[in-house]
Design an enzyme around this catalytic site. Structure first.
Site, mmCIF file in Angstrom:
data_model
loop_
_atom_site.group_PDB
_atom_site.id
_atom_site.type_symbol
_atom_site.label_atom_id
_atom_site.label_comp_id
_atom_site.label_asym_id
_atom_site.label_seq_id
_atom_site.Cartn_x
_atom_site.Cartn_y
_atom_site.Cartn_z
ATOM 1 N N TYR A 153 -5.038 8.626 -0.198
ATOM 2 C CA TYR A 153 -4.968 8.339 1.029
ATOM 3 C C TYR A 153 -3.973 9.046 1.950
ATOM 4 C CZ TYR A 153 -7.824 4.293 2.002
ATOM 5 O OH TYR A 153 -9.086 3.499 2.360
ATOM 6 N N LYS A 220 -5.711 1.117 -11.888
ATOM 7 C CA LYS A 220 -6.739 1.478 -12.600
ATOM 8 C C LYS A 220 -6.208 2.308 -13.774
ATOM 9 C CE LYS A 220 -11.049 1.902 -13.336
ATOM 10 N NZ LYS A 220 -11.659 0.882 -14.380
ATOM 11 N N ASP A 274 -11.099 -3.145 -11.430
ATOM 12 C CA ASP A 274 -12.420 -3.460 -11.218
ATOM 13 C C ASP A 274 -12.532 -4.917 -11.656
ATOM 14 O OD1 ASP A 274 -11.441 -2.380 -13.685
ATOM 15 O OD2 ASP A 274 -13.346 -1.582 -14.151
ATOM 16 N N ASP A 298 -6.654 -1.251 -0.214
ATOM 17 C CA ASP A 298 -7.722 -1.356 1.122
ATOM 18 C C ASP A 298 -8.832 -1.879 0.649
ATOM 19 O OD1 ASP A 298 -8.579 -0.526 3.673
ATOM 20 O OD2 ASP A 298 -9.123 1.315 3.236
#
Ligand code: NAP
Length: 407
Positions: A153, A220, A274, A298
């Site tokens: 981002y 992740k 996830d 987000d």
């Protein structure tokens, strides 16, 4: 009452000093901004009056940004606005349009960078009577700390075919021995120890101050080891180094305490992103404060908000070292501009977060109970009315009046 309005100040230790009549700047916002700000201001003034009987009061000071600023000054974000926000430390804003087009930077991003508001904080809790797609929405009570300045981002990217992208692809092939297809766009994902640790520090301090049981580092890192994986490692490192007496890891919880959480300790956990999307649906009660890098933060904020009534019910704030801007999580919803139609709850709840930030907890609690009482009357704005059986649709201003009546 004859009190003199004063500015909020940041103390040396980074905490804020709040006078009884703080001057708080507001940005009305574009699109639905004026409607929801009017509603919010009325509710906040009413709760502060009810909670403190005139001893405390907010002096609102308008500062310009977005369409209104452009009409009056020819600039979308005049430099006086940024200066006023710095000078007054705490502010509240409605949504601002990001004009679509090359080279136009989002005003929101400019504000966040200008004040170094590195933590996007979003509490997600259920208000009885709100529509929800899950069976036990009341189990959702999380506060999300999303890193606001780094990750993919950060805006460091080049389009396919650009000379920068081609140069980078060649550099990576020649110097690093890695192949990237020549027709690729390229984005860079920086995640630093410094930015991770200041974010995780804020999340742990919040958990300690509010008596929350855990902070979960969501990442992740199984795939992106040196960015997301490092986020997790640096998070644990910080907890060990700076909060050795107030935190324990999940492993220590089981090995040393047989799974029974000792009084006064915050448990630091980590989860793969996830899997976490499943956890927030299936086992939300096991999570309290979450700390995440920018992109996953987000996504998960909206996924959690969906469980408790959607974006119209989700408040937020961007917070740095002392400085803070409170804002609704949704945008300007341009098709509803000037219709007095949309749900003001997101901005009202952001206002309640602001009251908590000022230390005016009694007034914040008044907002929560009055909002719940107003929803229970089933006279709600269109977004809730279409999902609540037997509900009557009311205008944005009528919903705010109903909240005030419920005080
Ligand atoms: P949006 O303004 O959030 O609106 C998307 C949809 O969400 C609306 O059409 C509406 O759904 C629903 N919604 C939003 N606010 C609501 C409210 N208060 N009450 C009830 N429903 C609400 O997203 P967008 O249309 O993608 O973005 C529009 C503009 O806002 C863009 O310029 C974007 O850059 C900007 N934006 C600004 C901010 C910010 O200032 N922080 C954040 C996000 C986006 P229905 O159509 O189903 O009624």
């Amino acid at each position: 009452m004859n009190k003199i309005p004063e500015k909020i100040q940041i103390r040396e230790d980074g905490s804020i000093s709040v006078p009884d009549v703080p001057i708080i700047p507001y940005i009305e916002g574009d699109g639905i901004g004026p409607d929801i700000w009017r509603a919010t201001r009325a509710v906040l003034d009413a709760v502060v009056k009810k909670a403190y009987g005139g001893k405390r009061e907010v002096l609102w000071k308008e500062v310009l940004a977005g369409d209104k600023a452009y009409q009056q000054t020819g600039e979308r974000l005049p430099s006086e606005t940024l200066e006023a926000l710095k000078e007054h430390v705490v502010a509240i804003k409605g949504p601002l349009t990001t004009p679509v087009g090359k080279g136009i930077r989002s005003l929101n991003v400019t504000l966040r960078r200008g004040l170094d508001l590195y933590a996007c904080v979003r509490p997600v809790r259920y208000f009885k009577g709100s529509p929800s797609p899950v069976k036990r929405p009341e189990d959702m009570d999380m506060v999300i700390f999303r890193e606001n300045t780094e990750d993919v981002y950060a805006g460091i990217e080049w389009p396919e075919g650009s000379k920068e992208a081609i140069r980078l692809i060649e550099f990576i092939k020649n110097e690093m021995g890695q192949d990237i297809r020549p027709d690729s766009g390229i984005g860079i994902k920086p995640i630093s120890r410094f930015c991770t640790q200041r974010l995780v520090r804020k999340a742990i301090c919040y958990a300690i101050d509010t008596g929350r049981p855990s902070v979960t580092l969501v990442h992740k890192g199984n795939i992106m080891k040196y960015t997301e994986g490092a986020f997790k490692d640096w998070g644990y490192e910080l907890a060990r180094a700076e909060f050795p007496d107030q935190t324990i890891t999940e492993q220590e919880l089981w090995e040393d305490y047989n799974g029974v959480q000792p009084e006064g300790k915050v448990v630091i956990k980590d989860r793969i992103a996830d899997a976490m999307f499943q956890q927030v649906l299936l086992r939300p009660r096991e999570y309290s404060v979450l700390a995440l890098p920018n992109l996953n933060g987000d996504y998960i904020s909206d996924a959690c908000a969906a469980q408790i009534g959607g974006l119209g019910m989700a408040p937020g704030a961007n917070i740095g070292d002392g400085f803070a801007i409170f804002e609704a999580t949704h945008g300007t919803a341009p098709k509803y501009t000037g219709l007095d139609k949309v749900n003001p709850s997101s901005l009202i709840l952001s206002g309640a977060m602001m009251l908590e930030y000022l230390g005016w907890k009694e007034a914040a609690r008044e907002v929560f109970s009055a909002l719940e009482a107003a929803i229970a009357k089933k006279r709600v704005t269109y977004d809730l009315a279409r999902q609540i059986e037997g509900a009557t649709e009311v205008k944005c201003s009528e919903f705010a009046a109903s909240i005030i009546d419920s005080l």
